[in-house]
Design a protein around this motif. Structure first.
Motif, short mmCIF file in Angstrom:
data_model
loop_
_atom_site.label_atom_id
_atom_site.label_comp_id
_atom_site.label_asym_id
_atom_site.label_seq_id
_atom_site.Cartn_x
_atom_site.Cartn_y
_atom_site.Cartn_z
N LEU A 187 -2.21 4.82 7.29
CA LEU A 187 -2.91 4.94 7.00
C LEU A 187 -4.49 4.34 6.40
CD1 LEU A 187 -3.69 8.14 8.72
CD2 LEU A 187 -3.34 6.45 10.38
N VAL A 188 -4.62 4.59 5.41
CA VAL A 188 -5.51 4.00 4.32
C VAL A 188 -4.30 3.24 3.29
CG1 VAL A 188 -6.26 5.71 4.19
CG2 VAL A 188 -4.73 5.69 2.41
N ARG A 189 -3.45 2.60 3.47
CA ARG A 189 -2.49 1.25 2.56
C ARG A 189 -3.24 0.21 2.78
NH1 ARG A 189 2.81 -1.19 3.13
NH2 ARG A 189 2.86 -3.00 3.02
N ARG A 190 -3.50 -0.58 4.18
CA ARG A 190 -4.95 -1.87 3.41
C ARG A 190 -6.55 -1.23 2.09
NH1 ARG A 190 -4.59 -7.29 5.24
NH2 ARG A 190 -7.18 -7.34 5.16
N THR A 191 -7.06 0.14 2.64
CA THR A 191 -8.23 0.00 1.97
C THR A 191 -7.39 0.40 0.63
OG1 THR A 191 -8.65 1.64 3.50
CG2 THR A 191 -9.78 1.87 0.85
N LEU A 192 -6.82 0.77 0.26
CA LEU A 192 -6.23 0.94 -1.00
C LEU A 192 -5.95 -0.49 -1.56
CD1 LEU A 192 -3.62 4.30 -0.97
CD2 LEU A 192 -5.90 4.23 -1.59
N ILE A 193 -4.56 -1.16 -1.15
CA ILE A 193 -4.14 -2.42 -1.57
C ILE A 193 -5.69 -3.66 -1.77
CG2 ILE A 193 -3.97 -5.03 -0.55
CD1 ILE A 193 -1.59 -3.28 0.82
N VAL A 194 -6.77 -3.70 -1.18
CA VAL A 194 -8.40 -3.72 -1.38
C VAL A 194 -8.86 -3.34 -2.71
CG1 VAL A 194 -10.01 -3.88 -0.21
CG2 VAL A 194 -8.64 -4.39 1.20
N LEU A 195 -8.83 -2.08 -2.58
CA LEU A 195 -9.26 -1.99 -3.60
C LEU A 195 -8.87 -1.44 -4.96
CD1 LEU A 195 -11.54 0.39 -4.81
CD2 LEU A 195 -10.57 2.79 -4.69
N GLY A 196 -7.42 -1.32 -5.06
CA GLY A 196 -6.71 -1.60 -6.32
C GLY A 196 -5.19 -2.49 -6.55
N GLY A 197 -4.79 -2.80 -5.56
CA GLY A 197 -3.51 -3.96 -4.81
C GLY A 197 -4.05 -5.15 -5.81
N TRP A 198 -5.23 -5.49 -4.56
CA TRP A 198 -5.06 -7.38 -5.03
C TRP A 198 -5.64 -7.68 -6.52
CZ3 TRP A 198 -7.76 -8.16 0.73
CH2 TRP A 198 -6.63 -8.07 1.78
N PRO A 199 -6.79 -6.51 -6.67
CA PRO A 199 -7.15 -6.63 -8.18
C PRO A 199 -6.70 -6.99 -9.22
CG PRO A 199 -8.74 -5.51 -7.38
CD PRO A 199 -7.97 -5.72 -5.56
N LEU A 200 -5.71 -5.56 -9.17
CA LEU A 200 -4.49 -5.98 -10.76
C LEU A 200 -3.44 -6.24 -10.42
CD1 LEU A 200 -4.04 -1.75 -11.08
CD2 LEU A 200 -5.54 -3.99 -12.49
N GLY B 109 1.04 -5.04 -11.25
CA GLY B 109 -0.02 -5.28 -10.99
C GLY B 109 -0.46 -4.64 -9.73
N TYR B 110 0.03 -5.15 -8.21
CA TYR B 110 -0.03 -4.77 -7.41
C TYR B 110 0.53 -3.60 -6.97
CZ TYR B 110 0.39 -4.59 -1.99
OH TYR B 110 0.41 -4.99 -0.61
N VAL B 111 1.38 -2.69 -7.78
CA VAL B 111 2.21 -1.93 -7.21
C VAL B 111 1.26 -0.54 -8.18
CG1 VAL B 111 3.92 -0.14 -7.66
CG2 VAL B 111 4.28 -1.91 -6.90
N VAL B 112 0.80 -0.73 -8.92
CA VAL B 112 0.19 0.21 -10.09
C VAL B 112 -1.18 0.11 -9.73
CG1 VAL B 112 -1.16 0.68 -12.14
CG2 VAL B 112 1.28 0.17 -12.46
N GLY B 113 -2.48 -0.58 -9.39
CA GLY B 113 -3.38 -1.24 -8.27
C GLY B 113 -3.56 -0.27 -7.53
N SER B 114 -2.61 -0.45 -6.63
CA SER B 114 -2.58 0.43 -5.18
C SER B 114 -2.91 2.29 -5.41
CB SER B 114 -1.72 -0.01 -4.50
OG SER B 114 -1.38 -1.63 -3.89
N PHE B 115 -1.56 2.32 -6.35
CA PHE B 115 -1.82 3.66 -6.23
C PHE B 115 -2.60 4.62 -6.97
CE2 PHE B 115 3.15 3.07 -5.33
CZ PHE B 115 3.06 4.61 -4.57
N LEU B 116 -3.12 3.83 -8.48
CA LEU B 116 -4.55 4.08 -8.82
C LEU B 116 -6.24 4.34 -8.34
CD1 LEU B 116 -3.73 2.24 -12.05
CD2 LEU B 116 -3.69 4.70 -12.02
#
Length: 394
Positions: free
Chosen positions: A257-270, A278-285
């Motif tokens: 449900l929040v996959r895209r939200t987490l990618i935008v917030l952390g996955g893409w920047p890192l 960085g994509y994996v760590v950013g999404s989980f952070l």
């Protein structure tokens, strides 16, 4: 006198619609709070949803985003949906999650270049498409949902039978839903962590059942009331207990449900800065930040690092799996992969559940749980097991 109340309400709304309260005291949720605080960010959320499916609106979407952030934060900080009742504090949690998603989703829509499109089953009106976009968190039928694997659907294909099925599913999961820290320092380590592991498994089952209940209710309303196609509501979970790797669990079997939200917030920047790791760590952070916001809503005294560490270790586990695949040429799987997955989830998942417990989430009253027949059965056996474990420790 009857007209004086609406007039006063309108005057208050006119002067307070963008005002920040002068004191840190929270406003109890009522009609005034709804119109003055809650409705504005929801309306702008809908406006941006309309703009993002129309061409040539990017600058306007970017310009509106800071206003939406202000309005959303205003709701989170100054509206008390529980009206001072701790047992209803889960309503504040729900509000924070909604506002959090509104802020990140509108940021996503503000930055996207071209208009979003729904090539699968387009609606007769762009307004209907915009409404679908606001509630369609996984992007079912939209061009931005590439990469999301939806669980196989074995439910009836007939609209009537489908509606009946999800209605009964909602009832079933609502009746099967249903503490301080889950780690009891008075017990020896082996028994202490055995007890915390059992509590974590039960709590995770409750979380799944609760989410499935809400999803089934939304599915029933969408299909039976608004006549949506059942294909617009694919299954939420794909048997998480069958996961044979952490990537399988978090990437496919757990809800997205929040996959895209987490990618935008952390996955893409890192990910932009450090690549795949960085994509994996950013999404989980980002997931850790989201869950920490939930904890802070319930109890500002809970340690902020709990969720960041726990979800950060989930990222580390996936990186370990990827490294194993690169070194051996084999993917993590089979019974060994299942044992590895469940062990890693249990260790760090227990810390996540402990954070929720210490924040007081499990002490909140929630619909159906108090009256659920299964609750008494579960509580009886859990309490009996707890007594037995304590007896073993004495």
């Amino acid at each position: 006198m009857a007209s004086a109340v609406p007039s006063t309400l309108l005057e208050a709304l006119y002067t307070d619609i963008l005002r920040v309260p002068p004191t840190p005291a929270r406003v109890p949720f009522d009609i005034y709070a709804f119109f003055a605080y809650v409705l504005p960010p929801c309306l702008f959320y809908q406006v941006v949803a309309v703009l993002v499916i129309l061409p040539g609106t990017r600058m306007l979407r970017i310009a509106l985003w800071p206003l939406i952030v202000f309005l959303a934060v205003r709701v989170e900080m100054f509206v008390d949906f529980s009206c001072g009742n701790p047992q209803w504090s889960f309503l504040n949690v729900g509000c924070v999650l909604i506002m959090f998603c509104i802020v990140i989703r509108t940021l996503d829509w503000a930055l996207v270049n071209g208009p979003l499109k729904r090539p699968v089953r387009p609606a007769p009106s762009f307004l209907v498409d915009a409404i679908d976009l606001t509630v369609n968190f996984r992007g079912v039928g939209w061009n931005w949902s590439k990469g999301i694997r939806f669980p196989p659907d074995t439910r009836p294909t007939s609209r009537l039978h489908f509606a009946i099925y999800v209605f009964l599913s909602a009832l079933f999961h609502s009746f099967t839903c249903g503490r301080g820290t889950i780690f009891d320092d008075t017990l020896p380590p082996l028994i202490r962590y055995t007890r915390s592991s059992i509590i974590s498994i039960v709590a995770a089952s409750v979380v799944c059942a609760g989410m499935q209940t809400r999803y089934d209710i939304g599915t029933f309303i969408g299909v039976a009331v608004f006549q949506q196609d059942p294909a617009q509501w694919p299954p939420l979970f794909d048997a998480p207990w069958k996961a044979t790797s952490l990537h399988d669990f978090w990437g496919y079997r757990w809800h997205q449900l929040v996959r895209r939200t987490l990618i935008v917030l952390g996955g893409w920047p890192l990910g932009f800065a450090f690549g795949r790791v960085g994509y994996v760590v950013g999404s989980f952070l980002a997931s850790g930040v989201l869950h920490n916001v939930v904890l802070a809503t319930l109890n500002r005294g809970v340690e902020w690092w709990t969720m960041l560490l726990s979800f950060g270790m989930m990222a580390l586990g996936i990186i370990i799996e990827h490294t194993f695949t690169q070194m051996t040429g084999r993917k993590v799987g089979g019974w060994i992969g299942k044992a590895w997955t469940m062990a890693w989830l249990l260790v760090w998942g227990s810390m996540i559940m402990d954070g929720f417990a210490r924040a007081g989430l499990f002490a909140c009253w929630r619909p159906f749980i108090t009256a659920a027949p299964a609750r008494w059965i579960v509580e009886h056996y859990v309490t009996t097991l707890d007594r037995w474990l304590r007896a073993c420790a004495s």
